[in-house]
Design an enzyme around this catalytic site. Structure first.
Site, PDB file in Angstrom:
ATOM      1  N   ASP A 143       9.687   3.006   1.492  1.00  0.00           N
ATOM      2  CA  ASP A 143       8.497   3.771   1.836  1.00  0.00           C
ATOM      3  C   ASP A 143       8.293   3.654   3.351  1.00  0.00           C
ATOM      4  O   ASP A 143       7.728   2.691   3.850  1.00  0.00           O
ATOM      5  CB  ASP A 143       7.282   3.226   1.081  1.00  0.00           C
ATOM      6  CG  ASP A 143       5.994   3.974   1.409  1.00  0.00           C
ATOM      7  OD1 ASP A 143       5.968   4.712   2.409  1.00  0.00           O
ATOM      8  OD2 ASP A 143       4.999   3.796   0.665  1.00  0.00           O
TER       9      ASP A 143
ATOM     10  N   LYS B 169       3.078  11.381   6.768  1.00  0.00           N
ATOM     11  CA  LYS B 169       2.311  11.158   7.994  1.00  0.00           C
ATOM     12  C   LYS B 169       2.922  11.857   9.208  1.00  0.00           C
ATOM     13  O   LYS B 169       2.689  13.033   9.414  1.00  0.00           O
ATOM     14  CB  LYS B 169       2.099   9.666   8.215  1.00  0.00           C
ATOM     15  CG  LYS B 169       1.199   9.020   7.147  1.00  0.00           C
ATOM     16  CD  LYS B 169       0.733   7.653   7.542  1.00  0.00           C
ATOM     17  CE  LYS B 169      -0.060   6.978   6.420  1.00  0.00           C
ATOM     18  NZ  LYS B 169      -1.297   7.682   6.031  1.00  0.00           N
TER      19      LYS B 169
ATOM     20  N   PHE C 294       0.865  -1.176   0.000  1.00  0.00           N
ATOM     21  CA  PHE C 294       0.000   0.000   0.000  1.00  0.00           C
ATOM     22  C   PHE C 294       0.901   1.225   0.000  1.00  0.00           C
ATOM     23  O   PHE C 294       1.583   1.524   0.978  1.00  0.00           O
ATOM     24  CB  PHE C 294      -0.935   0.050   1.205  1.00  0.00           C
ATOM     25  CG  PHE C 294      -1.876   1.222   1.135  1.00  0.00           C
ATOM     26  CD1 PHE C 294      -3.068   1.130   0.423  1.00  0.00           C
ATOM     27  CD2 PHE C 294      -1.555   2.436   1.708  1.00  0.00           C
ATOM     28  CE1 PHE C 294      -3.923   2.222   0.301  1.00  0.00           C
ATOM     29  CE2 PHE C 294      -2.398   3.534   1.602  1.00  0.00           C
ATOM     30  CZ  PHE C 294      -3.582   3.426   0.900  1.00  0.00           C
TER      31      PHE C 294
END
Length: 395
Positions: free
Chosen positions: A220, A249, A135
């Protein structure tokens, strides 16, 4: 309020039926005054808790000065942001964006341009190796290499140039790398997939393969980075330094969206003015908040909390696997994926039962729930939240 939202918003989410009005630390309060322990932390965007005073004060001070210049002009927070983020990552250069998906798109574009300009891959033939069950975001290009039908279906035609291999399978990854491969893009721990930790030695093996084949290793760390696993970056658990970090984030402290690609000058130096950018990327407000985030991380306090509380979390969750009600627990640091025996309910049903007892988590992929509280949570609150899970499971 929920009915009004359903009436006037696209149904691209299925949130739990709670309407949050205020929040502080690890706790949220709804519009009717009920308190809930946040055990999700905005998918790690809230690593430092709700309303962290240091971050709020940094934002407030910057709001009084200047919030946006666009990259048409310099501003006085940009140099410090880039310098300190590069130092935090042990890298040389930073390309700031806003959201995680934007940063992943930036990484893809960077790798392709590097492949053509530096590695010498023939034009139009660059390929990137990715892992199944990944994801990385929801743009058209990113869902093109997703294996999740919900994320991918009906959004074609898809962007070519990606080779998908099983996550954690080093031999398959090695076989997929060709002369046209420009990068391997991986999550050091797969979050959305259920907090999947790869086999020991996998990341180090990927680092060896990419170095030997002149391929960029892109990590990531949007969810796994910035303290969540007990280290600043999850790659550190295997002593691995990738060629590029993709961050987001927690970099914005749960206050503003901040993301970045961090790499060497040789890699990010492939860009020339006008070839890539973002109006809000690296804006003064974002830089001010991110600078405070980095100051907090340099103390090591949050990494230590994630290590110590994470050990406690996994020890307690591990006891549940012996009850027959939890099939498996995975994770690292203050981050766990808990597979509930389907006979006790779906992940959504367990999440709703926990909500009724004042704990907020999120389900994924059937009967899995994810636990990722803010790193500021107290041991007492964490234990209380675990008690509610035991009560829901009758354990």
């Amino acid at each position: 309020m929920i009915a009004a939202s359903d009436e006037h918003s696209a149904h691209n989410y299925h949130p739990l039926p709670v309407v949050v009005a205020t929040a502080e630390g690890a706790w949220m309060t709804d519009v009717e005054g009920r308190r809930y322990l946040d055990m999700l932390a905005g998918y790690s965007a809230l690593n430092f808790g709700h309303g962290n005073r240091r971050l709020i004060e940094a934002a407030r001070a910057q709001l009084e000065r200047v919030t946006l210049t666009s990259r048409a002009f310099h501003h006085d927070r940009f140099a410090d942001f880039c310098t300190q983020l590069a130092e935090l990552c042990g890298m040389e250069a930073v390309l700031p964006m806003n959201t995680g998906a934007e940063a992943v798109e930036t990484a893809v574009k960077t790798a392709r341009k590097w492949g053509y300009r530096v590695k010498g891959v023939p034009d139009g033939r660059a390929r990137i190796v990715v892992a199944s069950d990944n994801f990385h975001g929801r743009t058209t290009t990113i869902v093109s290499f997703s294996t999740d039908p919900e994320a991918r279906a009906d959004f074609g035609p898809y962007t070519p140039g990606f080779d998908i291999v099983p996550y954690g399978d080093l031999a398959a990854l090695q076989e997929a790398v060709t002369e046209d491969t420009v990068a391997v893009l991986l999550e050091p721990i797969q979050g959305e997939a259920g907090v999947l930790v790869p086999p020991a030695g996998y990341l180090a093996g990927v680092r060896d393969v990419t170095r030997e084949r002149n391929v960029l290793f892109i990590a990531d760390e949007i969810q796994s980075g910035l303290g969540r696993t007990g280290r600043t970056f999850a790659c550190e658990h295997e002593g691995v330094v990738p060629d590029m970090y993709v961050l987001g984030k927690a970099l914005g402290g749960g206050v503003v969206p901040v993301s970045a690609v961090v790499s060497s000058k040789a890699v990010l130096g492939v860009f020339r003015p006008g070839e890539h950018g973002s109006t809000f990327g690296g804006n003064p407000l974002a830089c001010a908040v991110a600078l405070e985030v980095m100051a907090m991380l340099r103390s090591g306090e949050f990494q230590q909390r994630a290590t110590e509380l994470g050990e406690h979390l996994h020890a307690e969750l591990g006891l549940l696997t012996g009850t027959g009600k939890v099939a498996e627990v995975r994770g690292r640091g203050l981050w766990a994926g808990v597979d509930i025996d389907p006979s006790y309910g779906t992940g959504r049903e367990i999440s709703e039962k926990l909500m009724a007892r004042g704990v907020l988590v999120k389900d994924t992929h059937g009967s899995t729930i994810r636990i990722a509280p803010p790193l500021v949570i107290s041991k007492e609150d964490l234990d209380w939240g675990l008690d509610q899970l035991r009560a829901v499971l009758g354990a």
